[in-house]
Design an enzyme around this catalytic site. Structure first.
Site, PDB file in Angstrom:
ATOM      1  CG  HIS A   1      -0.404   0.092   2.537  1.00  0.00           C
ATOM      2  ND1 HIS A   1      -0.217   1.291   3.189  1.00  0.00           N
ATOM      3  CD2 HIS A   1       0.019  -0.858   3.398  1.00  0.00           C
ATOM      4  CE1 HIS A   1       0.286   1.071   4.386  1.00  0.00           C
ATOM      5  NE2 HIS A   1       0.442  -0.221   4.548  1.00  0.00           N
TER       6      HIS A   1
ATOM      7  CG  ASP B   1       3.089   0.694   7.689  1.00  0.00           C
ATOM      8  OD1 ASP B   1       2.680   0.070   6.696  1.00  0.00           O
ATOM      9  OD2 ASP B   1       2.406   0.857   8.724  1.00  0.00           O
TER      10      ASP B   1
ATOM     11  CD  GLU C   1      -2.570  -1.617   5.543  1.00  0.00           C
ATOM     12  OE1 GLU C   1      -2.505  -2.591   6.328  1.00  0.00           O
ATOM     13  OE2 GLU C   1      -2.182  -0.465   5.864  1.00  0.00           O
ATOM     14  CD  GLU C   2      -1.295   2.760   7.466  1.00  0.00           C
ATOM     15  OE1 GLU C   2      -1.854   2.325   8.503  1.00  0.00           O
ATOM     16  OE2 GLU C   2      -0.084   2.604   7.236  1.00  0.00           O
TER      17      GLU C   2
ATOM     18  CG  ASP D   1       2.068  -3.679   5.428  1.00  0.00           C
ATOM     19  OD1 ASP D   1       2.894  -2.789   5.706  1.00  0.00           O
ATOM     20  OD2 ASP D   1       0.836  -3.505   5.500  1.00  0.00           O
TER      21      ASP D   1
ATOM     22  CG  HIS E   1       1.529   3.070  12.531  1.00  0.00           C
ATOM     23  ND1 HIS E   1       0.165   2.922  12.697  1.00  0.00           N
ATOM     24  CD2 HIS E   1       1.804   2.527  11.314  1.00  0.00           C
ATOM     25  CE1 HIS E   1      -0.348   2.305  11.640  1.00  0.00           C
ATOM     26  NE2 HIS E   1       0.638   2.055  10.796  1.00  0.00           N
TER      27      HIS E   1
END
Length: 346
Positions: free
Chosen positions: A71, A188, A222-223, A242, A322
């Site tokens: 993603h 990410d 995706e998030e 991922d 994150h």
């Protein structure tokens, strides 16, 4: 055949896409760039109605296809409201700690195409002014964006064209070090996008053909959980690419390819996971098998959507996910190598 990955290409493309703002819901520019890169490499690329990109690589066998998904959407925020003081209250896009974005530079993207710079702060940002500045709770209601313009009121902000619903992207601050480490926001999952494109570049450069047709799906939601809820019907196996999480009792490092056996959605396909482990060992690829209890992937989204597929999850190890993330080119290039090994035998 053991295709070689062009690390210079992977790093160059990764650095470029890291610096294209793409919070979930604001991904048109990066998707256009990804589609153009696929076509430059000589592969057909189509945009889905959701705005994702599907790249097709013909294989020797056209009965069924192997899907790869990564993603390009990232964490970010939106303007929730405009404060009386001329600062912006935000609402998060994706899941992260508010501490991880405090003092971060950002861009505010208006719907008429203007862009402004700003800084994300608490509403008590100075120890010289607020006695509780150190202990002030870092939560959504206490965070705001200071716009780099002479604004003091809501009306001043309105004149800039900024309004609720405008997107806020965080500066990536990408740094590619000479020893192979890469530190940046949004590894990410842009590191995995770069791994898939490293695979595509090797197919073009070395002229090898996958055993089955490849459908590389670059998703853009995706998030928030539904990135790969749609995949082409001919896909029978799907590998989500991922980032691998690091910490606690996990064994993945920034030098490893993470092979996830189970995440919050449950176990991944036993045969696919076992095959990936076997191929990593066969090709001497440093890897780790881990369990991620606070994690979900695009493969999870595809399975929840009811697709009749088997699924697995791999990716480069990424520290401080994150937050301010870090990985290593070895992990990204080896993720591409493992995908290539699987694609040749699928």
């Amino acid at each position: 055949m053991n295709p070689q990955m062009n690390r210079e290409y992977i790093l160059s493309f990764l650095e470029e896409i890291l610096n294209i703002p793409s919070p979930t819901g604001y991904t048109k520019r990066i998707m256009e760039r990804i589609g153009a890169e696929a076509e430059r490499l000589g592969f057909a690329a189509e945009m889905t109605h959701k705005g994702g990109i599907i790249v097709t690589v013909p294989g020797r066998d056209h009965a069924g296809a192997l899907g790869l998904t990564a993603h390009a959407d990232t964490l970010g925020a939106m303007v929730r409201s405009v404060n009386a003081s001329g600062t912006l209250r935000l609402t998060p896009v994706g899941g992260y700690m508010m501490q991880s974005i405090e003092n971060e530079y950002c861009l505010i993207h208006t719907r008429d195409g203007r862009t402004y710079t700003g800084t994300i702060l608490t509403s008590h940002p100075s120890v010289h002014v607020y006695t509780d500045a150190r202990d002030f709770k870092r939560e959504e209601a206490n965070m705001e964006v200071r716009i780099d313009e002479p604004v003091r009121t809501k009306e001043d902000v309105a004149k800039l064209g900024i309004r609720p619903g405008d997107f806020i992207s965080f500066d990536a601050r990408a740094v590619l070090l000479g020893n192979g480490y890469i530190k940046s926001r949004h590894l990410d999952d842009k590191a995995s996008v770069a791994a898939i494109f490293g695979l595509l570049e090797s197919i073009r450069r070395e002229g090898w053909t996958p055993a089955r047709t490849l459908r590389a799906i670059i998703t853009n939601y995706e998030e928030i959980g539904h990135g790969a809820s749609y995949i082409p019907g001919e896909i029978t196996e799907l590998i989500a690419v991922d980032m691998g999480a690091i910490g606690d009792d996990l064994t993945t490092t920034e030098l490893d390819v993470s092979i996830c056996a189970k995440d919050s959605s449950g176990p991944y396909d036993y045969d696919m996971v076992s095959r990936l482990v076997s191929l990593a060992e066969q090709d001497g690829i440093p890897y780790a098998v881990d369990i991620y209890p606070h994690y979900g992937s695009d493969a999870s989204a595809a399975l929840r959507a009811g697709h009749n597929i088997r699924a697995a999850l791999i990716g480069p190890g990424v520290h401080a996910s994150h937050a301010m993330e870090r990985t290593h080119i070895q992990a990204i290039a080896n993720t591409a190598r493992l995908l290539a090994a699987y694609a040749q035998e699928a």
